[in-house]
Design an enzyme around this catalytic site. Structure first.
Site, short mmCIF file in Angstrom:
data_model
loop_
_atom_site.label_atom_id
_atom_site.label_comp_id
_atom_site.label_asym_id
_atom_site.label_seq_id
_atom_site.Cartn_x
_atom_site.Cartn_y
_atom_site.Cartn_z
CG ASP A 482 -113.50 25.05 -60.44
OD1 ASP A 482 -113.60 25.32 -59.91
OD2 ASP A 482 -112.37 24.31 -60.44
CD GLU A 485 -115.37 28.76 -54.69
OE1 GLU A 485 -114.08 29.15 -54.83
OE2 GLU A 485 -116.27 28.05 -55.98
CG ASP A 558 -115.07 19.27 -56.41
OD1 ASP A 558 -114.32 19.65 -57.30
OD2 ASP A 558 -113.50 20.19 -55.90
O1 MIG Z 1 -109.78 21.63 -56.05
O2 MIG Z 1 -109.30 22.11 -61.62
O3 MIG Z 1 -114.51 21.91 -58.58
O4 MIG Z 1 -114.39 20.38 -61.49
O5 MIG Z 1 -111.44 19.75 -62.47
C1 MIG Z 1 -110.13 21.44 -57.91
C2 MIG Z 1 -109.99 21.35 -61.14
C3 MIG Z 1 -109.62 22.81 -58.62
C4 MIG Z 1 -112.42 21.86 -58.55
C5 MIG Z 1 -113.00 21.86 -59.51
C6 MIG Z 1 -113.30 20.34 -60.42
C7 MIG Z 1 -112.18 20.83 -61.22
C8 MIG Z 1 -110.72 20.89 -59.99
N1 MIG Z 1 -110.85 22.26 -59.50
#
Ligand code: MIG
Length: 885
Positions: A482, A485, A558
């Site tokens: 995650d 980017e 999200d």
């Molecule tokens: O900004 O790890 O898209 O699926 O649960 C939050 C916590 C950070 C973003 C991900 C989301 C995940 C969350 N992460």
């Protein structure tokens, strides 16, 4: 802003045709800018399989410009081009088979591609070729007539500052451009096309829109929490591939550049240029559509691949030939995934797992989000909440289920954290513009970012997944990347400064859109390596680029628990699929907020027919395990998930085709019905493979939906009631909350399991059921791929079965498609249901190769024309026939 100052019209670039050098690999020549006199080197080549490549770089750059590495799977095999015409100001090149001609015009410089006399595509015909050559920084520049003038005139200096040549402000953030302006751009005209698709990721419609009176589509990977619907800002991932379609042809433009990129689209009708003799004929001249696509990138070179199709499936193949096909996922990854931010502790994990059994709902994987770690130090466990992660995994293993944990790219600045200390010592972090480790803020607080663009860092990172190093991990643990980017709190647009420095001193601006691609690559490599190359990895990533399909799955990030997000998830997933990444999904239920039960139910029903199927919710959201919304809703969700599991043989076969033949698993209607204009803009329904048409219900309290069943020659059958749909075209189909409309296309065979198991691993011995839907000629054809579902033995040892089922002239045949594969299974085809079977047969016999004929028990339903054969016990790995009298 600088490129937008360029006006449409005559390009200032002129090709120097005297400089043409033709070799086996390519054609090279120079072009010159009439004002600044800088020479650019143009390279054109034809790549095997109807692909052309055009590269433009500076002939003698001050410093090498960034050329995207690691995205192409290999140096493409080129074919020699021939000069078929060379005269003053014109050079015509033709392909070996003479199907294509490339016409290079010298003044202004333009390139046009023709296929058998039809102009398909032209470049720089709007004169928007733009190439900022590298210059010495202003202080080093000796006064020349040109820059002296600039230096003395205040207003022009101001203007220069405005345009952000050497530095730029974004709010309070300063971007210092050590190498100055380096942007590139070009226009492409697509002749006869007014439907264009692709360039994910945006929360946008399937059909790309005209951008002339608004923002261009932006490709810049960003973490935008609560992103809006219908927005052209870039989110999370980018694939710079655009597709254009008209009834007889599909083409693609792949702009290989990983810096911030903008795409402007302008579709209009122009008078068709036809040599017409009479005035009457001229008056009859048809308006022909034309789409101009303008690409603009912040840095790098122009490196563009023109994928000439001519069909959509050809374009997908061509793109895969360059960037690779989808990895074949382990079968469990096609099951249902249960995620939440967060499943609190071991007890919680066990309880949720038990909940699925208690409510008789199949699922394969439970997920852990960032709270499972020790203070957001990835590869560690919170010692209180997860005291014995191995034991927890053993528990899941016994249930034949898996665990996925999150591993983000930011690393907590903490000298006591081994991963940080080691990476710091080895110099593995991205540097700031001054060469110090770049520090940003993320979940753990102050964090450094691993430089995944460095192959040595990737190798080291892959090693972190070894069972010995990653304490508490076992071989049922898989990974979720995650925030890649990368997301940097308190950074400009919540990402890394463009002037941060990577491997080989490339600036972040050059590599930005590749960062997540590289993390997933390294993670997948790590999972393969920990199994000594034996097991397929599963890695989900949020950020992606062209080629990410080789490393695993992506999800759309999200989204919000709102009907609009359920609706837009369809075009978003179709767009990602067309860009080569078949294994994609959206958070079921919507990540942010709390879905009302009806929305949650509808989302499960949609997700069950999408490639990656995961329920997920935000920290602030209420718990939403499928059984928390009353018996009726639990029952419907159970049914949706079970439908998914029963359909897995078909889905897995589609993934095999995506893996071997680059066919997207989920595809827009127009891909299957390319001549049918009605389908070109359809985005509320789609095809899953070539056999199923799925129309999710995305409106609240819907009593009916309008379904388009395309194709005048097609027969469509209700997927559950087996009844032929008598009408054609757009139909009002009544719906209840129980399920969503799904139709099987006549002429197809869908392999299914007779029932669902607790998870995929409980299912290998469950027998098969074939749904044979007849077309207008009373024929049908379909396939089944199967293997062990988890290892690379299908590849290295050819341990697989690839079977074909054909119904033709009243005989159903099971035969082998690929005899090089073998796989032992005692599994049988137990049941066959024929849809649209004309009349009741008098007798039915089955005959295995070399075996005895035997009578088959059947039932015939006159009202639906359904013929059901039962208790067949025909081996799935053997050849056999079923005959009807
Ligand atoms: O900004 O790890 O898209 O699926 O649960 C939050 C916590 C950070 C973003 C991900 C989301 C995940 C969350 N992460």
């Amino acid at each position: 802003r600088r490129q937008k100052l360029l006006h449409l019209g005559k390009s200032l670039y002129r090709a120097l045709l005297d400089s043409v050098i033709l070799s086996d690999e390519n054609v090279k020549f120079h072009i010159i800018h009439e004002e600044n006199k800088v020479l650019l080197q143009v390279e054109i080549c034809e790549i095997e399989g109807n692909i052309f490549r055009l590269k433009i770089d500076e002939a003698a750059p001050l410093r090498a410009r960034y050329k995207v590495p690691d995205v192409l799977i290999k140096e493409p095999t080129t074919q020699r081009l021939f000069i078929s015409q060379k005269e003053a100001g014109i050079l015509v090149l033709s392909s070996v088979n003479e199907d294509y001609k490339l016409q290079v015009t010298a003044n202004p410089f333009q390139v046009e591609i023709q296929s058998k006399g039809e102009t398909v595509l032209s470049m720089n015909s709007k004169g928007l070729l733009y190439f900022e050559h590298l210059q010495p920084p202003p202080c080093d520049r000796r006064p020349t007539a040109e820059n002296k003038e600039e230096a003395t005139s205040d207003s022009s200096k101001e203007k220069q500052d405005d345009l952000g040549l050497w530095q730029e402000k974004f709010g309070s953030f300063l971007d210092i451009k050590a190498h100055g302006p380096s942007s590139v751009g070009m226009d492409f005209s697509l002749h006869g096309f007014d439907h264009v698709y692709g360039i994910p990721q945006h929360t946008e419609a399937l059909l790309l829109k005209n951008t002339s009176d608004g923002d261009p589509y932006r490709l810049y990977n960003l973490d935008i929490f609560g992103h809006k619907i219908h927005d052209k800002i870039g989110i999370y991932g980018s694939v710079p591939l655009l597709l254009a379609h008209k009834p007889n042809r599909t083409s693609g433009i792949f702009w290989l550049n990983s810096s911030e990129t903008l795409v402007d689209i302008n579709t209009k009708a122009v008078a068709e240029v036809r040599p017409s003799r009479s005035a009457a004929e001229a008056a009859k001249q048809r308006a022909m559509p034309l789409t101009d696509v303008r690409w603009m990138s912040e840095s790098g070179i122009i490196d563009v691949f023109l994928l000439m199709g001519p069909t959509a499936l050809d374009v997908f193949k061509q793109f895969a030939q360059l960037t690779g096909t989808n990895a074949l996922p382990p079968l469990f990854a096609l099951g249902y995934h249960q995620c939440r931010w967060n499943y609190e502790d071991e007890q919680d994990v066990k309880a949720v797992d038990a909940g699925f059994d208690e409510h008789d709902i199949p699922y394969d994987v439970i997920w852990l989000d960032i709270e499972h770690t020790d203070g957001k130090r990835y590869f560690t466990w919170d010692k209180k909440k997860f005291q014995n992660p191995r034991k927890m995994q053993e528990h899941l293993r016994k249930k034949k289920r898996k665990l996925v944990v999150i591993v983000d790219p930011h690393i907590k600045v903490d000298p006591m954290y081994t991963l940080y200390a080691e990476a710091k010592e080895k110099g593995y972090f991205v540097k700031d513009r001054n060469g110090k480790d770049f520090e940003g803020i993320c979940w753990p607080g102050s964090s450094c970012y691993l430089d995944f663009t460095n192959p040595e860092v990737r190798k080291w990172y892959a090693g972190q997944f070894s069972f010995k190093t990653y304490k508490g991990s076992t071989n049922i643990l898989f990974v979720w990347n995650d925030m890649n980017e990368p997301s940097v709190f308190k950074g400009a647009e919540l990402t890394m400064p463009k002037d941060a420095l990577h491997y080989n001193n490339w600036e972040h601006r050059d590599v930005h859109n590749l960062y997540g691609f590289y993390q997933q690559m390294a993670t997948a490599e790590g999972l393969i390596r920990r199994s000594s190359g034996k097991e397929r990895p599963f890695v989900l990533t949020r950020s992606f680029f062209a080629g990410s399909q080789k490393y695993g799955a992506v999800w759309t990030g999200d989204n919000t628990a709102d009907w609009g997000y359920l609706k837009i998830s369809i075009p978003m997933l179709l767009t990602i699929s067309m860009a080569g990444i078949s294994f994609c999904g959206a958070d079921v239920g919507g990540f942010i907020g709390d879905p009302e039960p009806e929305l949650l139910v509808r989302w499960y029903q949609a997700g069950a027919y999408q490639p990656f199927f995961r329920g997920h919710s935000n920290m602030e959201s209420k718990r939403r395990e499928p059984w928390l919304f009353g018996e009726k809703n639990t029952q419907i969700i159970r049914e949706a998930i079970r439908e998914r599991y029963v359909l897995l043989p078909y889905l897995y076969t589609l993934f095999y085709r995506a893996h071997t033949a680059a066919e997207p698993v989920m595809r827009p209607l127009w891909v299957e019905f390319p001549g049918n204009i009605e389908t070109f803009g359809v985005e509320n329904e789609y095809m899953l493979g070539n056999a199923l048409l799925v129309h999710p219900v995305t409106e609240q309290e819907a009593k009916a939906v309008s379904v388009l069943l395309p194709g005048s020659e097609e027969i469509w059958y209700d997927f559950r009631k087996f009844k032929r749909v008598e009408d054609a075209g757009t139909l009002k189909i009544p719906v209840t909350l129980e399920n969503i409309p799904v139709f099987q296309r006549g002429g197809t065979v869908i392999p299914r399991k007779t029932t669902a198991g607790k998870s995929t691993e409980w299912m290998p011995d469950i027998s098969y059921e074939l749904h044979v839907a007849l077309d207008t000629k009373a024929c049908a054809i379909g396939e089944l791929y199967l293997d062990d579902g988890h290892s690379f033995q299908y590849l290295h040892k050819k341990q697989f079965l690839y079977r074909k089922f054909t119904f033709h002239k009243n005989i159903l045949t099971s035969s082998c498609i690929d005899g090089s594969g073998q796989y032992h299974t005692a599994c049988v085809v137990e049941k066959v249901i024929f849809l649209g079977f004309g009349q009741q047969p008098t007798s039915v016999t089955a005959c295995s190769k070399g075996g005895k004929e035997k009578e088959v028990i059947f039932t015939y339903n006159k009202t639906t024309s359904t013929l059901t054969l039962e208790n067949l016990a025909l081996r799935v790995d053997a050849d056999w026939e079923i005959c009807f009298n």
